[in-house]
Motif scaffolding. Structure first.
Motif, PDB file in Angstrom:
ATOM      1  N   UNK A 265      -3.658  16.550 -38.409  1.00  0.00           N
ATOM      2  CA  UNK A 265      -3.999  15.702 -37.261  1.00  0.00           C
ATOM      3  C   UNK A 265      -4.517  14.347 -37.728  1.00  0.00           C
ATOM      4  N   UNK A 266      -5.408  14.321 -38.719  1.00  0.00           N
ATOM      5  CA  UNK A 266      -5.948  13.059 -39.217  1.00  0.00           C
ATOM      6  C   UNK A 266      -4.848  12.196 -39.822  1.00  0.00           C
ATOM      7  N   UNK A 267      -3.861  12.841 -40.458  1.00  0.00           N
ATOM      8  CA  UNK A 267      -2.734  12.101 -41.021  1.00  0.00           C
ATOM      9  C   UNK A 267      -1.934  11.413 -39.918  1.00  0.00           C
ATOM     10  N   UNK A 268      -1.722  12.128 -38.803  1.00  0.00           N
ATOM     11  CA  UNK A 268      -1.021  11.519 -37.672  1.00  0.00           C
ATOM     12  C   UNK A 268      -1.821  10.363 -37.101  1.00  0.00           C
ATOM     13  N   UNK A 269      -3.147  10.536 -36.994  1.00  0.00           N
ATOM     14  CA  UNK A 269      -3.993   9.477 -36.445  1.00  0.00           C
ATOM     15  C   UNK A 269      -3.924   8.221 -37.299  1.00  0.00           C
ATOM     16  N   UNK A 270      -3.718   8.394 -38.599  1.00  0.00           N
ATOM     17  CA  UNK A 270      -3.668   7.246 -39.500  1.00  0.00           C
ATOM     18  C   UNK A 270      -2.385   6.443 -39.346  1.00  0.00           C
ATOM     19  N   UNK A 271      -1.314   7.102 -38.898  1.00  0.00           N
ATOM     20  CA  UNK A 271      -0.027   6.410 -38.754  1.00  0.00           C
ATOM     21  C   UNK A 271       0.278   6.042 -37.311  1.00  0.00           C
ATOM     22  N   UNK A 272      -0.261   6.802 -36.352  1.00  0.00           N
ATOM     23  CA  UNK A 272      -0.075   6.483 -34.938  1.00  0.00           C
ATOM     24  C   UNK A 272       1.294   6.863 -34.416  1.00  0.00           C
ATOM     25  N   UNK A 273       1.575   6.428 -33.209  1.00  0.00           N
ATOM     26  CA  UNK A 273       2.826   6.743 -32.543  1.00  0.00           C
ATOM     27  C   UNK A 273       2.662   7.863 -31.539  1.00  0.00           C
ATOM     28  N   UNK A 274       3.769   8.301 -30.984  1.00  0.00           N
ATOM     29  CA  UNK A 274       3.778   9.426 -30.050  1.00  0.00           C
ATOM     30  C   UNK A 274       4.351  10.640 -30.772  1.00  0.00           C
ATOM     31  N   UNK A 275       3.592  11.734 -30.775  1.00  0.00           N
ATOM     32  CA  UNK A 275       3.970  12.916 -31.539  1.00  0.00           C
ATOM     33  C   UNK A 275       3.777  14.154 -30.672  1.00  0.00           C
ATOM     34  N   UNK A 276       4.747  15.062 -30.728  1.00  0.00           N
ATOM     35  CA  UNK A 276       4.624  16.380 -30.113  1.00  0.00           C
ATOM     36  C   UNK A 276       4.443  17.383 -31.234  1.00  0.00           C
ATOM     37  N   UNK A 277       3.385  18.214 -31.150  1.00  0.00           N
ATOM     38  CA  UNK A 277       3.094  19.200 -32.191  1.00  0.00           C
ATOM     39  C   UNK A 277       3.072  20.595 -31.584  1.00  0.00           C
ATOM     40  N   UNK A 278       3.892  21.493 -32.122  1.00  0.00           N
ATOM     41  CA  UNK A 278       3.934  22.883 -31.674  1.00  0.00           C
ATOM     42  C   UNK A 278       3.046  23.691 -32.612  1.00  0.00           C
ATOM     43  N   UNK A 279       2.021  24.313 -32.071  1.00  0.00           N
ATOM     44  CA  UNK A 279       1.057  25.000 -32.911  1.00  0.00           C
ATOM     45  C   UNK A 279       0.482  26.210 -32.184  1.00  0.00           C
ATOM     46  N   UNK A 280      -0.376  26.920 -32.854  1.00  0.00           N
ATOM     47  CA  UNK A 280      -1.013  28.112 -32.289  1.00  0.00           C
ATOM     48  C   UNK A 280      -2.225  27.724 -31.444  1.00  0.00           C
ATOM     49  N   UNK A 281      -2.810  28.703 -30.769  1.00  0.00           N
ATOM     50  CA  UNK A 281      -4.045  28.444 -30.022  1.00  0.00           C
ATOM     51  C   UNK A 281      -5.134  27.919 -30.958  1.00  0.00           C
ATOM     52  N   UNK A 282      -5.242  28.512 -32.132  1.00  0.00           N
ATOM     53  CA  UNK A 282      -6.244  28.022 -33.078  1.00  0.00           C
ATOM     54  C   UNK A 282      -5.934  26.598 -33.509  1.00  0.00           C
ATOM     55  N   UNK A 283      -4.654  26.267 -33.642  1.00  0.00           N
ATOM     56  CA  UNK A 283      -4.279  24.898 -33.979  1.00  0.00           C
ATOM     57  C   UNK A 283      -4.690  23.912 -32.907  1.00  0.00           C
ATOM     58  N   UNK A 284      -4.428  24.261 -31.645  1.00  0.00           N
ATOM     59  CA  UNK A 284      -4.827  23.394 -30.530  1.00  0.00           C
ATOM     60  C   UNK A 284      -6.341  23.194 -30.537  1.00  0.00           C
ATOM     61  N   UNK A 285      -7.083  24.285 -30.673  1.00  0.00           N
ATOM     62  CA  UNK A 285      -8.544  24.204 -30.636  1.00  0.00           C
ATOM     63  C   UNK A 285      -9.099  23.476 -31.858  1.00  0.00           C
ATOM     64  N   UNK A 286      -8.397  23.539 -32.991  1.00  0.00           N
ATOM     65  CA  UNK A 286      -8.846  22.809 -34.186  1.00  0.00           C
ATOM     66  C   UNK A 286      -8.829  21.307 -33.928  1.00  0.00           C
ATOM     67  N   UNK A 287      -7.795  20.819 -33.242  1.00  0.00           N
ATOM     68  CA  UNK A 287      -7.734  19.399 -32.902  1.00  0.00           C
ATOM     69  C   UNK A 287      -8.785  19.058 -31.853  1.00  0.00           C
ATOM     70  N   UNK A 288      -8.871  19.872 -30.792  1.00  0.00           N
ATOM     71  CA  UNK A 288      -9.817  19.589 -29.721  1.00  0.00           C
ATOM     72  C   UNK A 288     -11.258  19.614 -30.221  1.00  0.00           C
ATOM     73  N   UNK A 289     -11.578  20.559 -31.087  1.00  0.00           N
ATOM     74  CA  UNK A 289     -12.944  20.631 -31.592  1.00  0.00           C
ATOM     75  C   UNK A 289     -13.282  19.425 -32.449  1.00  0.00           C
ATOM     76  N   UNK A 290     -12.278  18.857 -33.126  1.00  0.00           N
ATOM     77  CA  UNK A 290     -12.479  17.650 -33.914  1.00  0.00           C
ATOM     78  C   UNK A 290     -12.775  16.463 -32.995  1.00  0.00           C
ATOM     79  N   UNK A 291     -12.016  16.345 -31.931  1.00  0.00           N
ATOM     80  CA  UNK A 291     -12.201  15.235 -30.992  1.00  0.00           C
ATOM     81  C   UNK A 291     -13.527  15.352 -30.250  1.00  0.00           C
ATOM     82  N   UNK A 292     -13.863  16.568 -29.823  1.00  0.00           N
ATOM     83  CA  UNK A 292     -15.018  16.784 -28.964  1.00  0.00           C
ATOM     84  C   UNK A 292     -16.302  17.088 -29.724  1.00  0.00           C
ATOM     85  N   UNK A 293     -16.193  17.319 -31.033  1.00  0.00           N
ATOM     86  CA  UNK A 293     -17.376  17.693 -31.792  1.00  0.00           C
ATOM     87  C   UNK A 293     -17.943  19.029 -31.371  1.00  0.00           C
ATOM     88  N   UNK A 294     -17.057  19.985 -31.085  1.00  0.00           N
ATOM     89  CA  UNK A 294     -17.482  21.293 -30.589  1.00  0.00           C
ATOM     90  C   UNK A 294     -18.250  22.058 -31.665  1.00  0.00           C
TER      91      UNK A 294
END
Length: 332
Positions: A265-294
Motif C-alpha cells: 500500500x505504501x508503495x502505491x501511495x508513493x507512485x499515485x494513480x488509480x489502483x484496484x487491489x483484490x485482497x483478503x479481509x485482512x488485507x483490506x483491514x491492514x490498509x484501513x488500520x494504517x489510514x485510521x490508526x486503529x
C-alpha cells in the motif's frame, strides 16, 4: 470527517424506489438526490439487482441514496421520500423488522444515517404516494430493464445542468480522478476489492468497479486462485494487465495488520494513480488500520463483507482518508 463538514446547514432530499417483476423476480432500484430549494436533481442512480424481492429493491434504493449524500455533503440535513410504507415505517422505528434480509439492509441503512449524524447532519423519513415518486420510479424501471445509471447532473454554482464525464462526476462528489492528475499532483485513489466467496460474484464486482474507475487504472491483487481470477476479470474489463503477488494476500503469519500488505500500500501511495487491489479481509483491514490508526486490539472491529468495495485516498501531502467502506449493494 473534517470539522468543516460538520453541520453544513445544507438541505438535501433523497427520492428512492425499487421494484421486482415477479416478487421475487427481475429487480432493480432507482434513487436521486435533489436540492429542495431549487428542485434541481444533483445525482441519479439506478442498478439492476438480478433476482430479488420488491422490499430488497426498495431498501437498496435507500442505501444508494444515502451513500450519494455521504459523497456530496455528509453534514447535510436529509429528508428521505419513498412510497414504500414498509421501509419508511421500519426506518422510523415504528414497525418491527422480522425478515432477516430486511434486518440486514435496515442495519446498513442505519449505519449510513449514523455517519451523516456524526458529521453534524440529520436524516428523517417521509412517506409519499407513488404518483409523487415518479422520477425514482422511472430510474428503478430503467434498472429492471438492465440499465445502470450513475450520473452527477449538477455541480453547485455551475449555472447549468449537464451530464458529466466519469472524471467530472467523481470530482463533483469530492473524489479526485487521479488517473489524470494536475501537473505536480499525484494522489492515490485505491479501490480495495475484498475477495468474494466464489467466482460467481466476479461479474457483479467487475460491473461495480467499472462505474467507479476510468482509463489508466491499474489492477493488482493477491496470487491465490480466486483473487487472481477476479483480478484478471477486472483487468480484462479495464483493458490492462493484472499484477498479482503474495504482497496482497494478507496471509503473513501473525495477528493484526499484515505488514506485506501495508508495504505494498505504501508503495502505491508513493507512485499515485488509480489502483484496484483484490485482497483478503485482512488485507483490506491492514490498509484501513494504517489510514485510521486503529489500535491493535480493535483491528477486527470494522465489518467488511466478501466481495465488498472500500476506497482510500492519499493526497500529495501524504494525508489519507477513507472515502467509503464495505459497499455491497452490487451483490444484493
Amino acid at each position: 470527517m473534517t470539522a468543516a463538514s460538520r453541520g453544513s446547514g445544507r438541505r438535501l432530499v433523497i427520492e428512492a424506489d425499487g421494484g421486482s417483476r415477479g416478487n421475487p423476480g427481475v429487480a432493480g432500484y432507482g434513487a436521486l438526490v435533489r436540492d429542495p430549494a431549487t428542485g434541481r436533481v444533483l445525482v441519479e442512480l439506478a442498478e439492476p439487482l438480478g433476482k430479488a424481492s420488491n422490499n430488497v429493491a426498495e431498501y437498496s434504493g435507500l442505501l444508494a441514496g444515502l451513500r450519494a449524500v455521504l459523497d456530496l455533503d455528509p453534514g447535510a440535513s436529509v429528508r428521505v421520500k419513498m412510497d414504500s410504507k414498509l421501509v419508511v415505517e421500519q426506518m422510523s422505528g415504528r414497525w418491527k423488522i422480522k425478515h432477516e434480509d430486511m434486518r440486514r439492509l435496515a442495519l446498513e441503512a442505519r449505519d449510513l444515517c449514523a455517519e451523516i449524524s456524526d458529521a453534524g447532519g440529520s436524516v428523517d423519513f417521509e412517506w409519499i404516494p407513488r404518483e409523487k415518486n415518479k422520477d425514482a420510479d422511472a430510474l428503478s424501471n430503467d434498472a429492471m430493464d438492465g440499465k445502470s445509471v450513475h450520473r452527477v447532473l449538477a455541480v453547485e454554482g455551475d449555472g447549468e445542468t449537464d451530464s458529466m464525464t466519469d472524471a467530472e462526476s467523481l470530482a463533483a462528489q469530492g473524489i479526485s480522478d487521479v488517473s489524470t492528475p494536475q501537473p505536480g499532483v499525484r494522489p492515490l485513489r485505491l479501490l480495495l476489492v475484498q475477495e468474494p466467496h466464489d467466482a460467481g460474484a466476479a461479474p457483479r464486482i467487475v460491473a461495480a468497479v467499472r462505474r467507479l474507475v476510468g482509463p489508466g487504472t491499474r489492477v493488482v491483487g493477491a496470487d491465490d486462485d480466486l483473487a487472481t481470477r477476479v483480478a484478471a476479470d477486472l483487468a480484462l474489463a479495464l483493458d490492462v494487465e493484472a499484477d498479482t503477488s503474495g504482497d496482497w494476500s494478507g496471509q503473513t503469519p501473525g495477528e493484526g495488520a499484515d505488514e506485506r500488505v501495508r508495504t505494498a500500500y505504501h508503495s502505491l501511495a508513493a507512485t499515485g494513480g488509480t489502483v484496484v487491489a483484490v485482497t483478503s479481509r485482512r488485507g483490506v483491514l491492514s490498509v484501513l488500520s494504517d489510514v485510521l490508526g486503529t489500535p491493535v486490539g480493535r483491528f477486527w472491529a470494522l465489518a467488511t463483507a466478501a466481495g465488498s468495495l472500500t476506497a482510500v485516498e492519499v493526497w500529495e501531502d501524504g494525508s489519507a482518508s477513507v472515502a467509503f467502506t464495505n459497499r455491497t449493494d452490487h451483490l444484493a
